[in-house]
Scaffold this active site. Structure first.
Site, PDB file in Angstrom:
ATOM      1  N   ARG B  57       0.804  -1.228   0.000  1.00 34.37           N
ATOM      2  CA  ARG B  57       0.000   0.000   0.000  1.00 34.37           C
ATOM      3  C   ARG B  57       0.836   1.275   0.000  1.00 34.37           C
ATOM      4  O   ARG B  57       0.580   2.198  -0.768  1.00 34.37           O
ATOM      5  CB  ARG B  57      -0.930   0.013   1.215  1.00 34.37           C
ATOM      6  CG  ARG B  57      -2.248  -0.657   0.977  1.00 34.37           C
ATOM      7  CD  ARG B  57      -2.766  -1.212   2.260  1.00 34.37           C
ATOM      8  NE  ARG B  57      -1.891  -2.275   2.725  1.00 34.37           N
ATOM      9  CZ  ARG B  57      -1.963  -3.533   2.297  1.00 34.37           C
ATOM     10  NH1 ARG B  57      -2.888  -3.874   1.451  1.00 34.37           N
ATOM     11  NH2 ARG B  57      -1.116  -4.450   2.712  1.00 34.37           N
ATOM     12  N   THR B  58       1.837   1.320   0.873  1.00 34.22           N
ATOM     13  CA  THR B  58       2.593   2.566   0.999  1.00 34.22           C
ATOM     14  C   THR B  58       3.279   2.907  -0.323  1.00 34.22           C
ATOM     15  O   THR B  58       3.154   4.020  -0.848  1.00 34.22           O
ATOM     16  CB  THR B  58       3.628   2.455   2.138  1.00 34.22           C
ATOM     17  OG1 THR B  58       2.950   2.059   3.323  1.00 34.22           O
ATOM     18  CG2 THR B  58       4.324   3.780   2.381  1.00 34.22           C
ATOM     19  N   LYS B  86      26.174  -4.661  -2.877  1.00 34.81           N
ATOM     20  CA  LYS B  86      27.638  -4.597  -2.945  1.00 34.81           C
ATOM     21  C   LYS B  86      28.213  -3.985  -1.676  1.00 34.81           C
ATOM     22  O   LYS B  86      29.398  -3.710  -1.589  1.00 34.81           O
ATOM     23  CB  LYS B  86      28.062  -3.754  -4.159  1.00 34.81           C
ATOM     24  CG  LYS B  86      27.588  -4.321  -5.483  1.00 34.81           C
ATOM     25  CD  LYS B  86      27.899  -3.335  -6.604  1.00 34.81           C
ATOM     26  CE  LYS B  86      27.191  -3.744  -7.888  1.00 34.81           C
ATOM     27  NZ  LYS B  86      27.174  -2.666  -8.871  1.00 34.81           N
ATOM     28  N   ARG B 107      11.438   3.406   2.695  1.00 34.74           N
ATOM     29  CA  ARG B 107      11.147   2.469   3.786  1.00 34.74           C
ATOM     30  C   ARG B 107      12.413   1.649   3.993  1.00 34.74           C
ATOM     31  O   ARG B 107      13.045   1.205   3.039  1.00 34.74           O
ATOM     32  CB  ARG B 107       9.980   1.544   3.444  1.00 34.74           C
ATOM     33  CG  ARG B 107       9.842   0.439   4.485  1.00 34.74           C
ATOM     34  CD  ARG B 107       8.602  -0.382   4.304  1.00 34.74           C
ATOM     35  NE  ARG B 107       7.420   0.374   4.676  1.00 34.74           N
ATOM     36  CZ  ARG B 107       6.196  -0.149   4.705  1.00 34.74           C
ATOM     37  NH1 ARG B 107       6.018  -1.411   4.391  1.00 34.74           N
ATOM     38  NH2 ARG B 107       5.169   0.580   5.053  1.00 34.74           N
ATOM     39  N   HIS B 135       5.862   5.823  11.037  1.00 33.79           N
ATOM     40  CA  HIS B 135       5.200   5.659   9.740  1.00 33.79           C
ATOM     41  C   HIS B 135       4.197   6.814   9.643  1.00 33.79           C
ATOM     42  O   HIS B 135       2.987   6.602   9.735  1.00 33.79           O
ATOM     43  CB  HIS B 135       4.518   4.288   9.714  1.00 33.79           C
ATOM     44  CG  HIS B 135       4.104   3.833   8.346  1.00 33.79           C
ATOM     45  ND1 HIS B 135       4.291   4.608   7.219  1.00 33.79           N
ATOM     46  CD2 HIS B 135       3.516   2.695   7.925  1.00 33.79           C
ATOM     47  CE1 HIS B 135       3.833   3.950   6.175  1.00 33.79           C
ATOM     48  NE2 HIS B 135       3.353   2.785   6.573  1.00 33.79           N
TER      49      HIS B 135
END
Lengths: 151, 309
Positions: B57-58, B86, B107, B135
């Site tokens: 959703r985000t 890496k 995120r 959030h």
């Protein structure tokens, strides 16, 4: 022997009234001795003082910036900094907890970004001085036992 | 009130009047979010969408928000295909990405990662979740949904249910609702109850708080039931997780005791905590809530990039 323990220094810095048992941690926080430094450093632990036991640290021929030494307030909140010139105390300063604590305390949260390989130093903001409460700038957690988190 | 260039890392970065302004702008965005109106408000702007952790959703709603406003999106949904594999640091990834875009949405699994990114970046950073940390955009869309469903934020009895200890959304939401001096019931088993420091902070802000273990006992008083998933990944001890998983279930039997106009919200994804039969009831507002992520994020993007005041 008694004389040796409390022998005055001619020039330099004496950190007095350190919480007993914390002298070596204080030196670690202040990064003393400096690499290639010739200044004589002595740490005395569990000395009997007027208000019970204490530790003392003496650094010869080097004057520490009293505000720089404020960093040790986290583990030695009663410490005093004495600048000595020609056996005389020319400046005396009681440590004050700074507003920000950078690179001294490690965050207790293993998942905090400051505990990873990122190019940052652990950073805390002081939420209250009495009682002392600090909060990680990054993850906002508060360590319960601050002295055990000293880097 | 200026949002241009601001980082949105935590809901605590916003004052109450700023939150209300974002919700108001979000309200204006609804027809565009639904595709009923066209907009080129963010034409020529690029959003970097850096998702180091899975998200449905985000990420999708941020990308939709940007595209609905005429902007472009670059980025990744999994770090596997990037230089992080890496051994590149997040700080370097951020410094690289910021030179390609006008705003970064991220995120990351580590708490405090967005705060650190904000220190390194000169473009605005919007936190789409930092581990068990913040959030803020979820919190904004939750407030938006409560206001839209109930007409106002305060004056409702809002119950937060489930994992109140580890759930990041409920800590931010409890704080934000406290700004509105909301009445809240924290419903959780003892070991998953809201952390003391969160409770104390909410109370100090004037929130009225009560605690409950049994959802059935509280159901008839509730206006907004905010259900959360008990997340396995947040538990340090799997034993603790096994003891509490499946402890609450919202089903049609339970809802018979609820107020007619009680609404159920959930940040989703849900697993077992809301039965699918509930979806058809008038109480289910969680898919509308998921949609609301789009207009709220449109508002935020337009505000931090300074194209909307």
């Amino acid at each position: 022997m008694k004389e040796l323990k409390i022998q005055p220094i001619k020039n330099g810095t004496v950190i007095d009234h350190i919480t007993p048992g914390c002298a070596l941690k204080v030196l670690k926080i202040l990064k003393i001795p400096e690499e290639r430094s010739h200044s004589i450093v002595s740490a005395v632990m569990n000395v009997k003082g007027k208000r019970g036991k204490k530790d003392i640290v003496k650094i010869e021929n080097r004057e520490l910036d009293p505000h720089e030494v404020d960093k040790i307030a986290l583990i030695a909140p009663n410490a005093t900094i004495n600048i000595i010139r020609n056996y005389e105390v020319v400046e005396k300063h009681k440590v004050v907890v700074p507003d920000e604590i950078i690179g001294i305390v490690k965050c207790a949260n293993p998942n905090c970004i400051s505990n990873t390989k990122e190019p940052i130093q652990p950073k805390f903001v002081v939420k209250s001085r009495k009682p002392l409460r600090i909060q990680c700038f990054y993850c906002e957690r508060e360590p319960e036992d601050i002295s055990s988190r000293v880097v | 009130m200026s949002f241009k260039g601001r980082d949105i890392v935590s809901i605590k970065d916003l004052k109450k009047k700023e939150i209300l302004h974002i919700l108001d702008v979000g309200e204006e965005m609804v027809p565009i979010a639904k595709g009923k109106e066209k907009s080129n408000l963010l034409e020529g702007k690029i959003m970097a969408s850096l998702f180091f952790e899975p998200s449905t959703r985000t990420r999708l709603s941020f990308e939709t928000a940007m595209k609905r406003l005429g902007g472009e999106v670059i980025g990744f949904a999994q770090p596997g295909a990037t230089s992080l594999q890496k051994g590149e640091t997040l700080a370097d990834t951020i410094r690289t990405a910021e030179s390609y875009c006008d705003v970064i949405v991220m995120r990351h699994p580590h708490e405090g990662s967005a705060r650190m990114a904000a220190d390194f970046a000169s473009v605005p950073i919007i936190n789409g979740g930092d581990g068990a940390g913040h959030h803020p955009t979820q919190c904004l869309l939750d407030l938006f949904t409560i206001r839209k469903e109930k007409g106002k934020i305060n004056g409702n009895v809002i119950a937060l249910l489930g994992d109140l200890k580890y759930g990041r959304t409920v800590h931010s939401l409890a704080y934000a609702l406290s700004l509105f001096k909301a009445k809240m019931i924290f419903i959780a088993p003892e070991q998953l109850q809201m952390p003391k420091e969160v409770v104390e902070e909410c109370q100090s802000m004037g929130a009225e708080i009560s605690f409950e273990v049994d959802l059935e006992k509280a159901i008839e008083d509730i206006d907004v039931l905010y259900v959360t998933r008990i997340q396995r990944e947040r538990f340090p001890d799997p034993e603790e997780y096994n003891k509490v998983v499946g402890i609450y279930k919202v089903d049609t039997k339970l809802l018979k005791k609820a107020k007619e106009d009680m609404v159920i919200l959930h940040p989703l994804p849900r697993v077992y905590e809301i039965e699918s039969s509930v979806d058809k009831t008038k109480h289910a507002a969680y898919f509308r809530q998921a949609f609301n992520g789009v207009p709220v994020r449109m508002a935020l993007l337009a505000l931090v990039m300074g194209v909307r005041k």
